[in-house]
Design a protein around this motif. Structure first.
Motif, short mmCIF file in Angstrom:
data_model
loop_
_atom_site.label_atom_id
_atom_site.label_comp_id
_atom_site.label_asym_id
_atom_site.label_seq_id
_atom_site.Cartn_x
_atom_site.Cartn_y
_atom_site.Cartn_z
N ARG A 22 0.82 -1.21 0.00
CA ARG A 22 0.00 0.00 0.00
C ARG A 22 0.85 1.25 0.00
NH1 ARG A 22 -5.27 -0.45 3.65
NH2 ARG A 22 -4.88 1.79 3.63
N GLU A 23 0.61 2.12 -0.98
CA GLU A 23 1.41 3.32 -1.08
C GLU A 23 1.03 4.37 -0.06
OE1 GLU A 23 1.37 4.46 -5.19
OE2 GLU A 23 2.78 2.83 -5.67
N ASP A 24 -0.13 4.22 0.56
CA ASP A 24 -0.57 5.22 1.54
C ASP A 24 -0.12 4.88 2.96
OD1 ASP A 24 -2.25 2.98 1.60
OD2 ASP A 24 -3.93 4.14 2.39
N LEU A 25 0.68 3.80 3.12
CA LEU A 25 1.13 3.41 4.46
C LEU A 25 2.66 3.37 4.52
CD1 LEU A 25 -1.24 0.37 5.18
CD2 LEU A 25 -1.56 2.75 5.91
N VAL A 26 3.19 3.75 5.69
CA VAL A 26 4.62 3.59 5.98
C VAL A 26 4.70 2.48 7.03
CG1 VAL A 26 6.69 4.69 6.92
CG2 VAL A 26 5.06 6.02 5.52
N VAL A 27 5.49 1.44 6.76
CA VAL A 27 5.48 0.27 7.62
C VAL A 27 6.77 0.18 8.45
CG1 VAL A 27 5.25 -2.25 7.72
CG2 VAL A 27 4.07 -0.96 5.92
N TYR A 28 6.60 0.11 9.78
CA TYR A 28 7.69 -0.18 10.70
C TYR A 28 7.55 -1.64 11.13
CZ TYR A 28 8.90 4.74 11.24
OH TYR A 28 9.31 6.03 11.00
N ALA A 29 8.68 -2.34 11.25
CA ALA A 29 8.65 -3.75 11.68
C ALA A 29 9.41 -3.89 12.98
CB ALA A 29 9.27 -4.64 10.61
N ALA A 30 8.84 -4.64 13.94
CA ALA A 30 9.50 -4.83 15.23
C ALA A 30 9.47 -6.30 15.64
CB ALA A 30 8.81 -3.99 16.31
N ASP A 31 10.47 -6.66 16.41
CA ASP A 31 10.54 -8.00 16.98
C ASP A 31 11.47 -7.92 18.19
OD1 ASP A 31 9.73 -10.97 15.76
OD2 ASP A 31 11.42 -11.05 17.16
N MET A 32 11.45 -8.98 19.03
CA MET A 32 12.39 -8.99 20.16
C MET A 32 13.77 -9.49 19.74
SD MET A 32 10.76 -12.20 22.26
CE MET A 32 12.21 -12.59 23.24
N ASP A 33 13.84 -10.07 18.55
CA ASP A 33 15.07 -10.72 18.09
C ASP A 33 15.58 -10.05 16.82
OD1 ASP A 33 17.07 -12.43 17.33
OD2 ASP A 33 15.77 -14.16 16.97
N GLY A 34 16.83 -9.62 16.84
CA GLY A 34 17.43 -8.98 15.67
C GLY A 34 17.52 -9.87 14.45
N TRP A 35 17.42 -11.17 14.64
CA TRP A 35 17.46 -12.10 13.50
C TRP A 35 16.07 -12.34 12.90
CZ3 TRP A 35 21.79 -13.52 11.09
CH2 TRP A 35 23.01 -13.48 11.79
N ALA A 36 15.05 -11.67 13.39
CA ALA A 36 13.68 -11.89 12.88
C ALA A 36 13.61 -11.47 11.40
CB ALA A 36 12.69 -11.08 13.71
N SER A 37 13.24 -12.40 10.55
CA SER A 37 13.33 -12.18 9.10
C SER A 37 12.55 -10.97 8.60
CB SER A 37 12.90 -13.44 8.34
OG SER A 37 11.60 -13.83 8.77
N GLY A 38 11.34 -10.78 9.13
CA GLY A 38 10.49 -9.72 8.61
C GLY A 38 11.03 -8.31 8.83
N LEU A 39 11.96 -8.17 9.79
CA LEU A 39 12.57 -6.85 10.00
C LEU A 39 13.22 -6.36 8.71
CD1 LEU A 39 14.47 -7.42 13.39
CD2 LEU A 39 12.45 -5.98 13.05
N TYR A 40 13.77 -7.31 7.95
CA TYR A 40 14.58 -6.96 6.78
C TYR A 40 13.77 -6.77 5.52
CZ TYR A 40 17.85 -7.78 10.39
OH TYR A 40 18.49 -7.68 11.59
N LEU A 41 12.44 -6.83 5.66
CA LEU A 41 11.56 -6.52 4.52
C LEU A 41 11.33 -5.01 4.43
CD1 LEU A 41 8.89 -9.35 4.99
CD2 LEU A 41 10.65 -9.22 3.21
N VAL A 42 11.60 -4.29 5.55
CA VAL A 42 11.38 -2.83 5.54
C VAL A 42 12.75 -2.14 5.51
CG1 VAL A 42 9.21 -3.11 6.83
CG2 VAL A 42 11.30 -2.50 8.06
#
Ligand SMILES: Nc1ncnc2c1ncn2[C@@H]1O[C@H](COP(=O)(O)OP(=O)(O)O)[C@@H](O)[C@H]1O
Ligand SMILES: [Mg+2]
Length: 321
Positions: A26-46
């Motif tokens: 979605r172009e109308d959203l800015v997405v932040y990704a959070a997790d407790m673990d720095g190795w969490a894969s989805g962090l690196y999608l943003v």
């Protein structure tokens, strides 16, 4: 229209990854990704400036950390994909400084306790006969086998098939557990999205063809009115708004009956999205108070899944505590 910011937690899990991928379209959203673990894969999608580390959902400082993050990053909507985070976040939703895209605390209290959930849904749908694991519960005239399981559990932990009365009576009474009629039939997972007024916009039944470590790795969506209607009735009875996953299983008499409601995004969300119902996107619109369609249809479609690699410079990996 200015872009709205969304924080997605649990970026390392399949549900978190699915939500992040959906919202990034979605172009109308800015997405932040959070997790407790720095190795969490989805962090690196943003992009790197939108990756955040949070404490565990059961840590005493968790909610304060989310409040600080929402303030600093001017977050509009928080989407949590982690079970343990939902009760503490819902308990303090007015303090977050952002809208929490999760059911009300009352709905969470109902859904996260399988005993209370059965009481809430019994007037509306077929529920398996259920008693607390007390002497009175054991004394009920059960047809064996029965299921004994924790009132609050996940990932099938502590679920036991008890095949005889002596075996049942050997289980010490424990009001944190229930005894339940065994449902011998086929099992379905139904993702539901419910508008703010309680209207069920879509209920998408899925057959979990293959499951690995509790996550469906292959499956298909199924058009079947009785599954859609039963899941919708369960979600309404539990007071769900936003997204939840209703698990149903056929009884011996051939009726879909309630197993449980997980009041969050399922790990198989990509299949539901591919079938035509982009629940993460709709849930954010519900949270932002925007109009969504009264009804969103879906198609029958199947999926198989595999792991995928994302390669990063070594120093880009966040070192979490
Ligand atoms: N009453 C029941 N009859 C048949 N199978 C059950 C019953 N309750 C649980 N199960 C089996 O155990 C699994 C896990 O139970 P569930 O109620 O979904 O708890 P959780 O997923 O929270 O551990 C279900 O997916 C189902 O396969
Ligand atoms: Mg379950």
């Amino acid at each position: 229209m200015s872009r709205r910011t969304v924080l997605v937690t649990g970026a390392g899990g399949p549900a978190g990854v699915a939500v992040i991928r959906s919202l990034l379209r979605r172009e109308d959203l800015v997405v932040y990704a959070a997790d407790m673990d720095g190795w969490a894969s989805g962090l690196y999608l943003v992009p790197s400036m939108r990756r955040r580390i949070l404490p565990a959902g059961n840590a005493p400082e968790f909610v304060e950390s989310v409040i600080a993050l929402c303030d600093r990053d001017e977050i509009d909507v928080v989407v949590s994909t982690v079970d343990a985070e939902l009760p503490p976040l819902a308990a303090r939703r007015a303090e977050l400084g952002a809208v929490l895209a999760a059911p009300s605390q009352a709905a969470l209290d109902t859904a996260l306790d399988k005993w209370r959930l059965v009481q809430a849904c019994a007037p509306h749908v077929r529920v398996p006969h259920t008693e607390l694991l007390t002497e009175a519960g054991q004394a009920h005239d059960w047809a064996f086998p029965v299921i004994v399981k924790p009132r609050s559990g996940a990932g099938s932990r502590g679920v036991r098939l008890v095949s005889s009365r002596p075996e049942l009576e050997a289980s010490p009474p424990d009001e944190a557990q229930i005894i339940q009629e065994h449902l011998p039939g086929e099992e379905f997972s139904v993702d539901v999205i419910v508008a703010a007024d309680g209207h069920v916009v879509a209920a998408v039944p899925r057959l979990r063809a293959r499951v690995d470590s509790g996550v469906a790795v292959a499956g298909r969506t199924v058009h079947r009115a009785e599954l859609e209607e039963t899941a919708a009735a369960c979600a309404r009875a539990a007071g769900i708004t936003g997204v939840a996953n209703v698990q149903l299983r056929y009884s011996a008499d051939g009726v879909p009956a309630l197993l449980e409601i997980n009041p969050r995004f399922s790990g198989a969300m990509p299949l539901t999205i591919a079938a035509g119902v982009d629940m993460p996107s709709l849930a954010v619109d519900v949270a932002l108070g925007r109009e969504i369609p009264r009804h969103v249809p879906f198609e029958e479609i199947a999926n198989v899944r595999f792991l995928e690699d994302l390669f990063l410079p070594v120093d880009e990996v966040i070192v979490s505590p």
